[in-house]
Design a protein around this motif. Structure first.
Motif, PDB file in Angstrom:
ATOM      1  N   MET A 189       0.846  -1.194   0.000  1.00  5.18           N
ATOM      2  CA  MET A 189       0.000   0.000   0.000  1.00  5.18           C
ATOM      3  C   MET A 189       0.883   1.247   0.000  1.00  5.18           C
ATOM      4  SD  MET A 189      -2.916   1.171   2.766  1.00  5.18           S
ATOM      5  CE  MET A 189      -3.804  -0.371   2.570  1.00  5.18           C
ATOM      6  N   SER A 190       0.537   2.224  -0.837  1.00  8.82           N
ATOM      7  CA  SER A 190       1.331   3.449  -0.923  1.00  8.82           C
ATOM      8  C   SER A 190       1.176   4.266   0.358  1.00  8.82           C
ATOM      9  CB  SER A 190       0.873   4.281  -2.113  1.00  8.82           C
ATOM     10  OG  SER A 190      -0.424   4.798  -1.893  1.00  8.82           O
ATOM     11  N   PRO A 191       2.181   5.091   0.693  1.00  9.41           N
ATOM     12  CA  PRO A 191       2.077   5.928   1.898  1.00  9.41           C
ATOM     13  C   PRO A 191       0.861   6.847   1.881  1.00  9.41           C
ATOM     14  CG  PRO A 191       4.341   5.865   1.112  1.00  9.41           C
ATOM     15  CD  PRO A 191       3.513   5.182   0.071  1.00  9.41           C
ATOM     16  N   ALA A 192       0.532   7.408   0.721  1.00  2.00           N
ATOM     17  CA  ALA A 192      -0.615   8.317   0.638  1.00  2.00           C
ATOM     18  C   ALA A 192      -1.911   7.587   0.956  1.00  2.00           C
ATOM     19  CB  ALA A 192      -0.690   8.948  -0.760  1.00  2.00           C
ATOM     20  N   LEU A 193      -2.071   6.393   0.416  1.00  2.00           N
ATOM     21  CA  LEU A 193      -3.283   5.613   0.676  1.00  2.00           C
ATOM     22  C   LEU A 193      -3.348   5.176   2.138  1.00  2.00           C
ATOM     23  CD1 LEU A 193      -5.823   4.359  -0.449  1.00  2.00           C
ATOM     24  CD2 LEU A 193      -4.473   2.343  -1.113  1.00  2.00           C
ATOM     25  N   ALA A 194      -2.204   4.777   2.674  1.00  2.00           N
ATOM     26  CA  ALA A 194      -2.156   4.369   4.084  1.00  2.00           C
ATOM     27  C   ALA A 194      -2.491   5.548   4.995  1.00  2.00           C
ATOM     28  CB  ALA A 194      -0.775   3.821   4.423  1.00  2.00           C
ATOM     29  N   LEU A 195      -1.987   6.742   4.621  1.00  2.00           N
ATOM     30  CA  LEU A 195      -2.271   7.931   5.416  1.00  2.00           C
ATOM     31  C   LEU A 195      -3.756   8.263   5.379  1.00  2.00           C
ATOM     32  CD1 LEU A 195      -1.157  10.273   7.106  1.00  2.00           C
ATOM     33  CD2 LEU A 195      -0.793  11.538   4.975  1.00  2.00           C
ATOM     34  N   ALA A 196      -4.364   8.171   4.183  1.00  2.00           N
ATOM     35  CA  ALA A 196      -5.792   8.458   4.057  1.00  2.00           C
ATOM     36  C   ALA A 196      -6.621   7.462   4.853  1.00  2.00           C
ATOM     37  CB  ALA A 196      -6.195   8.439   2.585  1.00  2.00           C
ATOM     38  N   ARG A 197      -6.259   6.181   4.768  1.00  2.00           N
ATOM     39  CA  ARG A 197      -6.988   5.152   5.497  1.00  2.00           C
ATOM     40  C   ARG A 197      -6.873   5.356   7.006  1.00  2.00           C
ATOM     41  NH1 ARG A 197      -5.160  -1.087   6.108  1.00  2.00           N
ATOM     42  NH2 ARG A 197      -3.675   0.018   7.416  1.00  2.00           N
ATOM     43  N   THR A 198      -5.665   5.656   7.458  1.00  2.00           N
ATOM     44  CA  THR A 198      -5.446   5.866   8.890  1.00  2.00           C
ATOM     45  C   THR A 198      -6.154   7.130   9.364  1.00  2.00           C
ATOM     46  OG1 THR A 198      -3.273   4.822   8.639  1.00  2.00           O
ATOM     47  CG2 THR A 198      -3.693   6.000  10.687  1.00  2.00           C
TER      48      THR A 198
ATOM     49  N   THR B  41      -1.951  -0.485  11.874  1.00  2.00           N
ATOM     50  CA  THR B  41      -1.128   0.508  11.174  1.00  2.00           C
ATOM     51  C   THR B  41       0.300   0.392  11.694  1.00  2.00           C
ATOM     52  OG1 THR B  41      -3.045   1.985  11.090  1.00  2.00           O
ATOM     53  CG2 THR B  41      -0.912   2.943  10.531  1.00  2.00           C
ATOM     54  N   PRO B  42       1.066  -0.555  11.212  1.00  2.00           N
ATOM     55  CA  PRO B  42       2.408  -0.791  11.768  1.00  2.00           C
ATOM     56  C   PRO B  42       3.405   0.313  11.454  1.00  2.00           C
ATOM     57  CG  PRO B  42       2.010  -2.209   9.883  1.00  2.00           C
ATOM     58  CD  PRO B  42       0.711  -1.542  10.176  1.00  2.00           C
ATOM     59  N   ARG B  43       3.159   1.104  10.414  1.00  2.00           N
ATOM     60  CA  ARG B  43       4.086   2.190  10.099  1.00  2.00           C
ATOM     61  C   ARG B  43       3.801   3.369  11.033  1.00  2.00           C
ATOM     62  NH1 ARG B  43       3.866   2.319   3.530  1.00  2.00           N
ATOM     63  NH2 ARG B  43       1.728   1.592   3.894  1.00  2.00           N
ATOM     64  N   ARG B  44       4.644   3.508  12.027  1.00  2.00           N
ATOM     65  CA  ARG B  44       4.366   4.474  13.093  1.00  2.00           C
ATOM     66  C   ARG B  44       4.381   5.915  12.608  1.00  2.00           C
ATOM     67  NH1 ARG B  44       6.769   2.162  18.792  1.00  2.00           N
ATOM     68  NH2 ARG B  44       6.132  -0.013  18.484  1.00  2.00           N
ATOM     69  N   GLY B  45       5.215   6.208  11.637  1.00  2.00           N
ATOM     70  CA  GLY B  45       5.224   7.555  11.093  1.00  2.00           C
ATOM     71  C   GLY B  45       3.885   7.922  10.475  1.00  2.00           C
ATOM     72  N   ILE B  46       3.252   6.952   9.810  1.00  2.00           N
ATOM     73  CA  ILE B  46       1.925   7.174   9.230  1.00  2.00           C
ATOM     74  C   ILE B  46       0.906   7.450  10.327  1.00  2.00           C
ATOM     75  CG2 ILE B  46       0.038   6.067   7.969  1.00  2.00           C
ATOM     76  CD1 ILE B  46       2.250   6.823   6.126  1.00  2.00           C
ATOM     77  N   LEU B  47       0.960   6.660  11.395  1.00  2.00           N
ATOM     78  CA  LEU B  47       0.030   6.860  12.509  1.00  2.00           C
ATOM     79  C   LEU B  47       0.231   8.224  13.151  1.00  2.00           C
ATOM     80  CD1 LEU B  47      -2.137   5.816  14.468  1.00  2.00           C
ATOM     81  CD2 LEU B  47      -0.283   4.828  15.837  1.00  2.00           C
ATOM     82  N   LEU B  48       1.485   8.599  13.375  1.00  2.00           N
ATOM     83  CA  LEU B  48       1.775   9.897  13.986  1.00  2.00           C
ATOM     84  C   LEU B  48       1.238  11.039  13.127  1.00  2.00           C
ATOM     85  CD1 LEU B  48       3.213  11.632  16.130  1.00  2.00           C
ATOM     86  CD2 LEU B  48       5.266  11.505  14.711  1.00  2.00           C
TER      87      LEU B  48
END
Length: 255
Positions: free
Chosen positions: A1-10, A98-105
């Motif tokens: 999953m791309s960072p942008a999509l992961a960010l939107a989902r989160t 959401t294992p990518r902590r930067g995305i969660l933050l």
């Protein structure tokens, strides 16, 4: 999953998390009652004694003073929302999802700051209409309203950012609230009363002094400016965010 999509989902998940708990609605309702109630008090006082109204004032100026109450409500809400899953242990399944902590933050910071800031600004603007209903001759000029909304947006956004940062850095609702109150209220007022030059310097560089100056035009020192107050607020918010980011990225989330 791309960072942008992961960010939107989160981000969508964070929005749902905020409004799926009762405390967020309680904060919103109580804050609305306080801000609109003080708007009514300010408006009724102005209507009862028109001689106290400064020439050239508008209903926006009256509502601006409710911004301080909005600030403390928004700050507290940002802290509680940010620390909720740390308090319940829900941060573990959150990071499993959401294992990518930067995305969660990033998602949590943006969603919480945006949500609380828009809520606060919207309530203060509504408070201006309450003031206007008591003293309609003051008017609600559009340009003045946009200027006030911009100023309060910066103040409330910086306060919310500080709240999120303190909440994620301490991972404790109580500790973050105590620190927030100390930085925004107790520290500036207490240090400004002490008869030492260095305490005035410290008070001037606390975020609460910056917020007070931007709302009321007064601070611990006469040499404070709008620019210095804005920089102080922004610096504290960003510093708290850096501290919270370091702890989230470098330490176990459940400690």
């Amino acid at each position: 999953m791309s960072p942008a999509l992961a960010l939107a989902r989160t981000g969508r998940a964070e929005w749902s998390r905020i409004w799926s708990v009762r405390s967020s609605w309680i904060f919103a309702v109580v804050l609305a009652v306080v801000v609109l109630g003080f708007g009514a008090v300010i408006g009724s006082d102005a209507a009862a004694d028109p001689s106290d109204i400064t020439p050239g004032s508008t209903a926006w100026d009256g509502a601006r003073f409710t911004g301080m109450f909005a600030l403390f409500g928004i700050l507290a809400m940002a802290v509680v929302v940010s620390t909720a899953d740390h308090a319940t242990g829900g941060i573990v399944p959150t990071l499993q999802w959401t294992p990518r902590r930067g995305i969660l933050l990033a998602a949590r910071t943006v969603v919480v700051v945006a949500t609380t800031t828009l809520l606060g600004v919207g309530l203060v603007l509504a408070g201006a209409t309450v003031v206007w209903s008591f003293v309609p001759h003051l008017g609600l000029p559009l340009v003045d309203g946009l200027e006030m909304a911009g100023d309060l947006g910066f103040i409330l956004g910086s306060g919310a950012l500080l709240g999120v940062g303190l909440g994620l850095a301490t991972r404790s609702t109580a500790a973050a609230l105590v620190l927030a109150i100390a930085l925004m209220l107790v520290g500036p007022l207490l240090l400004a009363q002490l008869p030492y030059e260095w305490t005035l310097d410290v008070a001037t560089h606390l975020p609460g002094s910056g917020a007070l100056f931007l709302i009321f035009g007064e601070g611990p020192r006469d040499d404070m400016t709008t620019t210095s107050a804005r920089l102080t607020l922004a610096a504290w918010g960003l510093a708290a965010l850096v501290a919270s980011g370091w702890r989230l990225l470098a330490t176990d989330a459940d400690r």
